[in-house]
Design a protein around this motif. Sequence first.
Motif, short mmCIF file in Angstrom:
data_model
loop_
_atom_site.label_atom_id
_atom_site.label_comp_id
_atom_site.label_asym_id
_atom_site.label_seq_id
_atom_site.Cartn_x
_atom_site.Cartn_y
_atom_site.Cartn_z
N MET A 117 39.82 33.80 30.12
CA MET A 117 38.89 34.53 30.98
C MET A 117 39.25 36.01 31.04
O MET A 117 38.37 36.86 31.19
CB MET A 117 38.90 33.91 32.38
N TYR A 118 40.53 36.31 30.92
CA TYR A 118 40.93 37.72 30.94
C TYR A 118 40.33 38.47 29.74
O TYR A 118 40.00 39.65 29.85
CB TYR A 118 42.45 37.84 30.94
N GLN A 119 40.19 37.78 28.62
CA GLN A 119 39.57 38.39 27.45
C GLN A 119 38.09 38.66 27.69
O GLN A 119 37.53 39.64 27.21
CB GLN A 119 39.76 37.49 26.22
N VAL A 120 37.44 37.78 28.45
CA VAL A 120 36.03 37.99 28.80
C VAL A 120 35.90 39.23 29.67
O VAL A 120 34.99 40.05 29.48
CB VAL A 120 35.46 36.75 29.53
N PHE A 121 36.82 39.38 30.62
CA PHE A 121 36.79 40.57 31.48
C PHE A 121 36.95 41.84 30.66
O PHE A 121 36.28 42.84 30.89
CB PHE A 121 37.91 40.49 32.53
N LEU A 122 37.84 41.79 29.69
CA LEU A 122 38.11 42.97 28.88
C LEU A 122 36.98 43.27 27.91
O LEU A 122 36.51 44.42 27.82
CB LEU A 122 39.42 42.78 28.11
N SER A 123 36.50 42.25 27.19
CA SER A 123 35.54 42.49 26.12
C SER A 123 34.08 42.53 26.58
O SER A 123 33.27 43.27 26.02
CB SER A 123 35.70 41.41 25.04
N LEU A 124 33.73 41.74 27.60
CA LEU A 124 32.34 41.70 28.04
C LEU A 124 32.10 42.53 29.30
O LEU A 124 31.16 43.32 29.36
CB LEU A 124 31.91 40.25 28.30
N PHE A 125 32.96 42.36 30.29
CA PHE A 125 32.76 43.06 31.56
C PHE A 125 33.35 44.46 31.57
O PHE A 125 33.16 45.22 32.51
CB PHE A 125 33.38 42.26 32.71
N ASN A 126 34.11 44.80 30.51
CA ASN A 126 34.73 46.12 30.39
C ASN A 126 35.70 46.40 31.54
O ASN A 126 35.79 47.52 32.04
CB ASN A 126 33.64 47.21 30.33
N VAL A 127 36.41 45.37 31.95
CA VAL A 127 37.43 45.51 33.00
C VAL A 127 38.80 45.42 32.34
O VAL A 127 39.21 44.37 31.86
CB VAL A 127 37.29 44.39 34.06
N GLY A 128 39.51 46.55 32.30
CA GLY A 128 40.81 46.58 31.65
C GLY A 128 41.97 46.35 32.59
O GLY A 128 43.11 46.22 32.16
N SER A 129 41.69 46.30 33.89
CA SER A 129 42.75 46.13 34.88
C SER A 129 43.03 44.65 35.12
O SER A 129 42.16 43.90 35.54
CB SER A 129 42.34 46.79 36.21
N PHE A 130 44.28 44.25 34.86
CA PHE A 130 44.67 42.86 35.09
C PHE A 130 44.56 42.52 36.58
O PHE A 130 44.14 41.42 36.94
CB PHE A 130 46.10 42.64 34.62
N LYS A 131 44.91 43.48 37.45
CA LYS A 131 44.86 43.23 38.89
C LYS A 131 43.44 42.94 39.35
O LYS A 131 43.21 42.04 40.17
CB LYS A 131 45.43 44.43 39.65
N VAL A 132 42.48 43.70 38.85
CA VAL A 132 41.08 43.49 39.23
C VAL A 132 40.61 42.12 38.77
O VAL A 132 39.98 41.36 39.52
CB VAL A 132 40.17 44.59 38.65
#
Length: 221
Positions: free
Chosen positions: A64-79
């Motif tokens: 799911m962290y990869q989804v945040f990074l690649s789709l949602f453009n969220v690079g912050s692990f904390k967020v």
Amino acid sequence: MSNLDASMDTMEHSRFSAIYGPVIKKLTACTELNTQEVTCLMLIYYKFVKMNGPLARKMMKKQMYQVFLSLFNVGSFKVAERTLNTITKDVKYISPEAWISLFEIFTTNNLEMRMRFAFAVYNTKGTDVIDREQVGVACEAFFHGDDEEEVNELKLDMTEFIMKKFDLDKDGVISYEDYSTVVTRQPVLVDFLGYLFPPRDVKNLMAHCINFDTILSSLIM
């Protein structure tokens, strides 16, 4: 269930339907998403699950962290971590329910749902209020620079500004009532303590990739 994914043959579609058909029916009934939207999302979920082995039935949280990074453009692990902790308490897996819940929240036009979610994410102490310390920690991500003294001053000023803006009853903390009153008047402030909801361009990408009729309709309007 019709074949929505050209990369899967009839047999695999049948397997997908057998595993997730009842889940799709249940989630369609209890969310704002329609059957096609839930089905398309579950097809993506199914492909993530397949990567975990033939006996796997759930998506790994680390995926799911990869989804945040690649789709949602969220690079912050904390967020990403705070967001996921709000929709599930499972430390290892993302259930179909949590997967659909996240996309429902990220795509809904229901301001109350968005506010409830955002406040829960920002309420890192679980005390039902957001205090000055929590605001200050959030503000640390807003300013960067070589002049540490100036950056710290900007952080303190922003913390003070936010507290004055949102602490309507002046009791030193921001309650949900304080927050929702302000955001109802100014919806753009829904994620006032840092990026949470995908912007328009990301939602546009999601809409076309996942056949989201409801998002496409809202983007056209």
